[in-house]
Write a protein that holds these residues in place. Structure first.
Motif, mmCIF file in Angstrom:
data_model
loop_
_atom_site.group_PDB
_atom_site.id
_atom_site.type_symbol
_atom_site.label_atom_id
_atom_site.label_comp_id
_atom_site.label_asym_id
_atom_site.label_seq_id
_atom_site.Cartn_x
_atom_site.Cartn_y
_atom_site.Cartn_z
ATOM 1 N N GLY A 114 2.917 -5.481 5.424
ATOM 2 C CA GLY A 114 1.949 -5.023 6.428
ATOM 3 C C GLY A 114 1.596 -6.096 7.452
ATOM 4 O O GLY A 114 1.294 -5.796 8.604
ATOM 5 N N ARG A 115 1.648 -7.349 7.044
ATOM 6 C CA ARG A 115 1.220 -8.418 7.964
ATOM 7 C C ARG A 115 2.401 -9.185 8.568
ATOM 8 O O ARG A 115 2.241 -9.839 9.598
ATOM 9 C CB ARG A 115 0.306 -9.408 7.241
ATOM 10 N N VAL A 116 3.557 -9.127 7.905
ATOM 11 C CA VAL A 116 4.676 -9.954 8.384
ATOM 12 C C VAL A 116 5.891 -9.108 8.758
ATOM 13 O O VAL A 116 6.359 -9.134 9.891
ATOM 14 C CB VAL A 116 5.080 -11.008 7.319
ATOM 15 N N ARG A 117 6.391 -8.362 7.817
ATOM 16 C CA ARG A 117 7.680 -7.713 8.022
ATOM 17 C C ARG A 117 7.616 -6.487 8.933
ATOM 18 O O ARG A 117 8.335 -6.404 9.918
ATOM 19 C CB ARG A 117 8.273 -7.318 6.670
ATOM 20 N N THR A 118 6.791 -5.513 8.587
ATOM 21 C CA THR A 118 6.758 -4.251 9.356
ATOM 22 C C THR A 118 5.311 -3.841 9.613
ATOM 23 O O THR A 118 4.852 -2.812 9.104
ATOM 24 C CB THR A 118 7.489 -3.131 8.587
ATOM 25 N N PRO A 119 4.589 -4.628 10.419
ATOM 26 C CA PRO A 119 3.159 -4.342 10.620
ATOM 27 C C PRO A 119 2.906 -2.938 11.177
ATOM 28 O O PRO A 119 1.870 -2.341 10.869
ATOM 29 C CB PRO A 119 2.704 -5.416 11.610
ATOM 30 N N ASP A 120 3.843 -2.410 11.970
ATOM 31 C CA ASP A 120 3.600 -1.079 12.561
ATOM 32 C C ASP A 120 3.788 0.047 11.557
ATOM 33 O O ASP A 120 3.354 1.173 11.781
ATOM 34 C CB ASP A 120 4.556 -0.840 13.744
ATOM 35 N N ALA A 121 4.461 -0.237 10.459
ATOM 36 C CA ALA A 121 4.804 0.838 9.520
ATOM 37 C C ALA A 121 3.796 0.991 8.388
ATOM 38 O O ALA A 121 3.888 1.921 7.594
ATOM 39 C CB ALA A 121 6.197 0.581 8.939
ATOM 40 N N ASP A 126 -4.243 0.761 4.189
ATOM 41 C CA ASP A 126 -3.433 0.397 3.005
ATOM 42 C C ASP A 126 -3.455 -1.118 2.791
ATOM 43 O O ASP A 126 -3.489 -1.598 1.647
ATOM 44 C CB ASP A 126 -1.983 0.871 3.169
ATOM 45 N N ILE A 127 -3.444 -1.847 3.903
ATOM 46 C CA ILE A 127 -3.491 -3.319 3.778
ATOM 47 C C ILE A 127 -4.856 -3.732 3.219
ATOM 48 O O ILE A 127 -4.944 -4.566 2.309
ATOM 49 C CB ILE A 127 -3.230 -3.999 5.138
ATOM 50 N N GLU A 128 -5.915 -3.120 3.755
ATOM 51 C CA GLU A 128 -7.267 -3.443 3.253
ATOM 52 C C GLU A 128 -7.376 -3.171 1.752
ATOM 53 O O GLU A 128 -7.930 -3.956 0.993
ATOM 54 C CB GLU A 128 -8.308 -2.587 3.968
ATOM 55 N N GLU A 129 -6.841 -2.030 1.351
ATOM 56 C CA GLU A 129 -6.873 -1.659 -0.073
ATOM 57 C C GLU A 129 -6.098 -2.677 -0.910
ATOM 58 O O GLU A 129 -6.525 -3.087 -1.989
ATOM 59 C CB GLU A 129 -6.267 -0.247 -0.219
ATOM 60 N N ALA A 130 -4.937 -3.084 -0.384
ATOM 61 C CA ALA A 130 -4.107 -4.066 -1.117
ATOM 62 C C ALA A 130 -4.827 -5.411 -1.206
ATOM 63 O O ALA A 130 -4.721 -6.115 -2.218
ATOM 64 C CB ALA A 130 -2.756 -4.228 -0.416
ATOM 65 N N ILE A 131 -5.561 -5.783 -0.168
ATOM 66 C CA ILE A 131 -6.305 -7.059 -0.214
ATOM 67 C C ILE A 131 -7.383 -6.977 -1.297
ATOM 68 O O ILE A 131 -7.567 -7.914 -2.085
ATOM 69 C CB ILE A 131 -6.909 -7.392 1.172
ATOM 70 N N LYS A 132 -8.070 -5.832 -1.355
ATOM 71 C CA LYS A 132 -9.111 -5.687 -2.403
ATOM 72 C C LYS A 132 -8.477 -5.761 -3.787
ATOM 73 O O LYS A 132 -8.969 -6.435 -4.690
ATOM 74 C CB LYS A 132 -9.814 -4.335 -2.247
ATOM 75 N N LYS A 133 -7.365 -5.037 -3.927
ATOM 76 C CA LYS A 133 -6.695 -5.036 -5.229
ATOM 77 C C LYS A 133 -6.150 -6.439 -5.543
ATOM 78 O O LYS A 133 -6.246 -6.929 -6.679
ATOM 79 C CB LYS A 133 -5.557 -4.014 -5.218
#
Ligand SMILES: N[C@@H](CCC(=O)N[C@@H](CS)C(=O)NCC(=O)O)C(=O)O
Length: 209
Positions: A114-121, A126-133
């Motif tokens: 989400g932050r490096v490879r394919t940020p648009d996809a 989902d990124i926020e959720e992954a950071i919490k997890k």
């Protein structure tokens, strides 16, 4: 000489190169994967049918799965303390290595893609959720480190290599203000990891992509 196929910006390849450096094991590295291709060439598929990196070859023996490669190389070439022989100490190290692959990797993969490879996809939510997890998961290690220098005790082991490469991405990709918990044991441990020349050479000095 040990042969390693895999690009230097792959986290899983970095683990293998970092270990080789830690134990002074010489190797011949060939770029493969992502922009370098090669993984689907017939000779590489014969070595690793998963078409991923790393793959290694040692004295005619071909092996894939980064954490298994770490265990193989450490038990063959490493000093005992990096991969202890006692059943309980060895299982302790292995438990954290499996934890890295099964528990830590899923949220870290979403953050990295989400932050490096394919940020648009990948959706911001989902990124926020992954950071919490991710933070909840890292807090398990933070707690483990409250009364020890290294993950399983007094010595640097394969658990550090397996998890340390991932910690670099966590601290590089998730800003301090996005982390809600103070994880000082984890941060102190990571500063010890960062101080290792082999970590710097194979992980932190290599661009994320
Ligand atoms: N479980 C495997 C995963 C290997 C893997 O997914 N490697 C990634 C790089 S970190 C890969 O090869 N991606 C495709 C590519 O680079 O072409 C391991 O730990 O070795």
């Amino acid at each position: 000489m040990l042969k390693v196929w895999g690009r230097r910006n792959s986290n899983n390849v970095q683990k293998v190169l970092w270990l080789c450096d830690e134990i002074g094991l010489e190797y011949d590295q060939e770029d493969a994967g992502a922009e370098f291709g090669r993984t689907r060439d017939p000779d590489m598929l014969a070595r690793n049918p998963n078409a991923v990196v790393p793959t290694v070859e040692d004295d005619g023996f071909t092996l894939w799965e980064s954490n298994v490669i770490l265990r193989y190389l450490a038990s063959k070439f490493g000093p005992e303390q990096i991969y202890p022989r006692s059943h309980t100490m060895r299982a302790d190290v292995e438990r954290w290595m499996d934890w890295q692959q099964t528990t830590l990797l899923p949220p870290m993969t979403t953050i990295f893609w989400g932050r490096v490879r394919t940020p648009d996809a990948i959706r911001a939510s989902d990124i926020e959720e992954a950071i919490k997890k991710g933070e909840r998961t890292w807090s398990i290690l933070d707690n483990q480190l409250k009364d020890r220098l290294w993950i399983t005790g007094d010595t640097f082991t394969l658990a550090e290599i397996s998890i340390g490469a991932q910690a670099w991405r966590w601290f590089s990709l998730v800003r301090a203000d996005e982390r809600l918990m103070k994880q000082s044991h984890l941060e102190n441990w990571f500063s010890r990891v960062r101080a290792r020349r082999a970590f710097d050479h194979n992980v932190s000095s290599v661009p994320l992509t």
